[in-house]
Design a protein around this motif. Structure first.
Motif, PDB file in Angstrom:
ATOM      1  N   GLN A   1       0.678   5.677   0.953  1.00 54.67           N
ATOM      2  CA  GLN A   1      -0.105   6.814   1.420  1.00 54.67           C
ATOM      3  C   GLN A   1       0.705   8.086   1.217  1.00 54.67           C
ATOM      4  OE1 GLN A   1      -1.603   6.608   5.465  1.00 54.67           O
ATOM      5  NE2 GLN A   1      -3.267   8.008   4.953  1.00 54.67           N
TER       6      GLN A   1
ATOM      7  N   TYR B   1       0.856  -1.174   0.000  1.00 51.94           N
ATOM      8  CA  TYR B   1       0.000   0.000   0.000  1.00 51.94           C
ATOM      9  C   TYR B   1       0.901   1.235   0.000  1.00 51.94           C
ATOM     10  CZ  TYR B   1      -4.445  -2.328   1.071  1.00 51.94           C
ATOM     11  OH  TYR B   1      -5.596  -3.076   1.017  1.00 51.94           O
TER      12      TYR B   1
ATOM     13  N   LYS C   1      -3.637  12.281   1.466  1.00 51.39           N
ATOM     14  CA  LYS C   1      -4.433  11.344   0.671  1.00 51.39           C
ATOM     15  C   LYS C   1      -4.694  10.072   1.453  1.00 51.39           C
ATOM     16  CE  LYS C   1      -2.947  12.955  -3.877  1.00 51.39           C
ATOM     17  NZ  LYS C   1      -2.421  12.537  -5.211  1.00 51.39           N
ATOM     18  N   GLN C   2      -5.698   9.342   1.003  1.00 49.44           N
ATOM     19  CA  GLN C   2      -5.997   8.069   1.626  1.00 49.44           C
ATOM     20  C   GLN C   2      -4.991   7.010   1.204  1.00 49.44           C
ATOM     21  OE1 GLN C   2     -10.109   7.111   0.712  1.00 49.44           O
ATOM     22  NE2 GLN C   2     -10.800   8.038   2.629  1.00 49.44           N
ATOM     23  N   ARG C   3      -4.837   6.043   2.068  1.00 48.17           N
ATOM     24  CA  ARG C   3      -3.980   4.908   1.733  1.00 48.17           C
ATOM     25  C   ARG C   3      -4.593   4.149   0.564  1.00 48.17           C
ATOM     26  NH1 ARG C   3      -3.647   0.660   6.416  1.00 48.17           N
ATOM     27  NH2 ARG C   3      -5.809   0.412   5.715  1.00 48.17           N
ATOM     28  N   GLU C   4      -3.777   3.731  -0.377  1.00 45.24           N
ATOM     29  CA  GLU C   4      -4.279   2.989  -1.527  1.00 45.24           C
ATOM     30  C   GLU C   4      -3.468   1.715  -1.748  1.00 45.24           C
ATOM     31  OE1 GLU C   4      -3.827   4.696  -5.409  1.00 45.24           O
ATOM     32  OE2 GLU C   4      -1.858   5.546  -4.971  1.00 45.24           O
TER      33      GLU C   4
END
Length: 122
Positions: A39, A37, A43-46
């Protein structure tokens, strides 16, 4: 308990490459999937990519064709080869693992590394 230790982050110019590594240890259960992942600030973790013990892989659209995930099941190690890096790839990258693939995909696993910073300068 599972301990995950990442390495390989750093500063690279746009267009460059980096390879991240994550080693799992201390597990008393079978790890069936590992993932990466990221981040970025604000921003959101992706989910970037994941790989199963059977070799199934999946990538976020933003990294397809540029990143490659691979694993050494015997060593419980997962690698993320990153090429053609862009400033948008700048983030803290986290490794995760679980016996259940869905937990890796959803990010609900309890097992995470400490994170490694990747900074791409333009």
């Amino acid at each position: 308990q599972v301990q995950l230790v990442e390495s390989g982050g750093g500063l690279v110019q746009a267009g460059g490459s980096l390879r991240l590594s994550c080693a799992a240890s201390g597990s008393r259960f079978r790890i069936n999937a590992m993932g990466w992942y990221r981040q970025a600030p604000g921003k959101q973790r992706e989910l970037v990519a994941y790989i199963t013990n059977g070799g199934t892989t999946n990538y976020a659209d933003s990294v397809k064709g540029r990143f490659t995930i691979s694993s050494d099941n015997a060593k419980n190690t997962v690698l993320l080869q990153m090429k053609s890096l862009q400033s948008e790839d700048t983030a803290v990258y986290y490794c995760c693992a679980d016996t259940i693939l869905a937990r890796v995909i959803r990010g609900t696993t309890d097992y995470w590394g400490q994170g490694t910073q990747v900074t791409v300068s333009s």
